[in-house]
Motif scaffolding. Structure first.
Motif, PDB file in Angstrom:
ATOM      1  N   ALA A  33      49.815  93.429 -35.291  1.00 35.08           N
ATOM      2  CA  ALA A  33      50.601  93.147 -34.264  1.00 35.08           C
ATOM      3  C   ALA A  33      51.718  91.949 -34.395  1.00 35.08           C
ATOM      4  CB  ALA A  33      49.845  92.669 -32.862  1.00 35.08           C
ATOM      5  N   ALA A  36      54.437  93.537 -36.633  1.00 31.97           N
ATOM      6  CA  ALA A  36      55.009  94.462 -36.006  1.00 31.97           C
ATOM      7  C   ALA A  36      56.130  93.603 -35.216  1.00 31.97           C
ATOM      8  CB  ALA A  36      54.334  95.306 -34.824  1.00 31.97           C
ATOM      9  N   GLY A  37      55.445  92.540 -34.481  1.00 31.50           N
ATOM     10  CA  GLY A  37      56.529  91.709 -33.683  1.00 31.50           C
ATOM     11  C   GLY A  37      57.480  90.958 -34.439  1.00 31.50           C
ATOM     12  N   ALA A  40      60.148  93.726 -35.303  1.00 34.34           N
ATOM     13  CA  ALA A  40      60.988  94.080 -34.246  1.00 34.34           C
ATOM     14  C   ALA A  40      61.817  92.947 -34.017  1.00 34.34           C
ATOM     15  CB  ALA A  40      60.001  93.957 -32.900  1.00 34.34           C
ATOM     16  N   MET A  49      60.565  89.799 -26.308  1.00 34.45           N
ATOM     17  CA  MET A  49      59.489  90.754 -26.045  1.00 34.45           C
ATOM     18  C   MET A  49      59.027  90.768 -24.507  1.00 34.45           C
ATOM     19  SD  MET A  49      59.235  92.036 -28.950  1.00 34.45           S
ATOM     20  CE  MET A  49      57.680  92.842 -29.143  1.00 34.45           C
ATOM     21  N   ILE A  70      52.896  93.728 -27.806  1.00 36.75           N
ATOM     22  CA  ILE A  70      52.520  94.514 -28.815  1.00 36.75           C
ATOM     23  C   ILE A  70      51.282  95.259 -28.605  1.00 36.75           C
ATOM     24  CG2 ILE A  70      52.308  95.106 -31.304  1.00 36.75           C
ATOM     25  CD1 ILE A  70      55.089  94.095 -30.744  1.00 36.75           C
ATOM     26  N   ILE A  83      55.245  98.894 -28.553  1.00 43.51           N
ATOM     27  CA  ILE A  83      56.254  97.444 -28.399  1.00 43.51           C
ATOM     28  C   ILE A  83      57.062  97.575 -27.086  1.00 43.51           C
ATOM     29  CG2 ILE A  83      58.234  96.242 -29.595  1.00 43.51           C
ATOM     30  CD1 ILE A  83      57.220  97.495 -32.146  1.00 43.51           C
ATOM     31  N   ILE A  85      59.884  95.882 -25.173  1.00 39.53           N
ATOM     32  CA  ILE A  85      61.022  94.641 -25.437  1.00 39.53           C
ATOM     33  C   ILE A  85      61.873  94.521 -24.270  1.00 39.53           C
ATOM     34  CG2 ILE A  85      60.876  95.274 -27.853  1.00 39.53           C
ATOM     35  CD1 ILE A  85      63.551  97.052 -27.135  1.00 39.53           C
ATOM     36  N   VAL A 104      59.495  98.328 -38.210  1.00 39.99           N
ATOM     37  CA  VAL A 104      57.995  98.297 -37.781  1.00 39.99           C
ATOM     38  C   VAL A 104      57.117  99.172 -38.850  1.00 39.99           C
ATOM     39  CG1 VAL A 104      56.032  98.560 -36.194  1.00 39.99           C
ATOM     40  CG2 VAL A 104      58.282  97.343 -35.512  1.00 39.99           C
ATOM     41  N   VAL A 121      58.514 102.686 -28.304  1.00 39.29           N
ATOM     42  CA  VAL A 121      59.298 101.511 -27.941  1.00 39.29           C
ATOM     43  C   VAL A 121      59.720 101.665 -26.385  1.00 39.29           C
ATOM     44  CG1 VAL A 121      61.338 100.413 -28.222  1.00 39.29           C
ATOM     45  CG2 VAL A 121      60.447 101.248 -30.284  1.00 39.29           C
TER      46      VAL A 121
END
Length: 141
Positions: A33, A36-37, A40, A49, A70, A83, A85, A104, A121
């Motif tokens: 996570a 990925a964060g 992003a 986020m 996430i 995700i 956003i 990601v 997303v």
């Protein structure tokens, strides 16, 4: 918003010097996570986020909690990422989402060896620029 704190094992190639194997590598879902964060957050057009449907409160991106917004679902050697956003006003949302998916996917596959089944997303909001305060001119008497 990582789904849980599960840990998964990563298959390692056989070590010639150690025929018994090099050992086990375990990676927590929170690590995936965070990766990925971070990926992003580096995409232009991402304002922040969102905590998703449960959290509901949007947060600006910060280094403190890159896993916010996430959701990670790891099954064996693959992962599905969700995700949530907030985009900046004026950007092409589809382009931002596509760039997030690519960034990601690349980061997770390169750093963990997991195959990403999907990077979904969810755009939860739009961030508008803050109006700049104009300073009153100073008049000398």
């Amino acid at each position: 918003m990582t789904e849980n704190n599960d840990v998964f094992e990563v298959e390692m190639e056989e070590d010639i010097a150690n025929p018994a194997g090099p050992g086990v590598v375990k990676i927590a879902n929170d690590v995936v996570a965070t990766i990925a964060g971070m990926a992003a957050s580096e995409v232009p057009g991402v304002a922040g986020m969102s905590g998703g449907l449960v959290g509901g409160i949007a947060e600006k991106l910060g280094r403190k909690n890159l896993g916010k917004g996430i959701k990670v679902d790891v099954k064996e050697a693959s992962a599905t990422i969700e995700i949530y956003i907030i985009v900046e006003y004026g950007v092409k949302i589809q382009e931002v989402a596509k760039n997030i998916q690519e960034s990601v996917t690349s980061a997770i596959e390169n750093m963990t060896g997991l195959v990403t089944d999907a990077v979904n997303v969810f755009v939860q909001g739009v961030s508008f620029p803050q109006p700049q305060k104009e300073e009153a001119p100073v008049v000398a008497e």
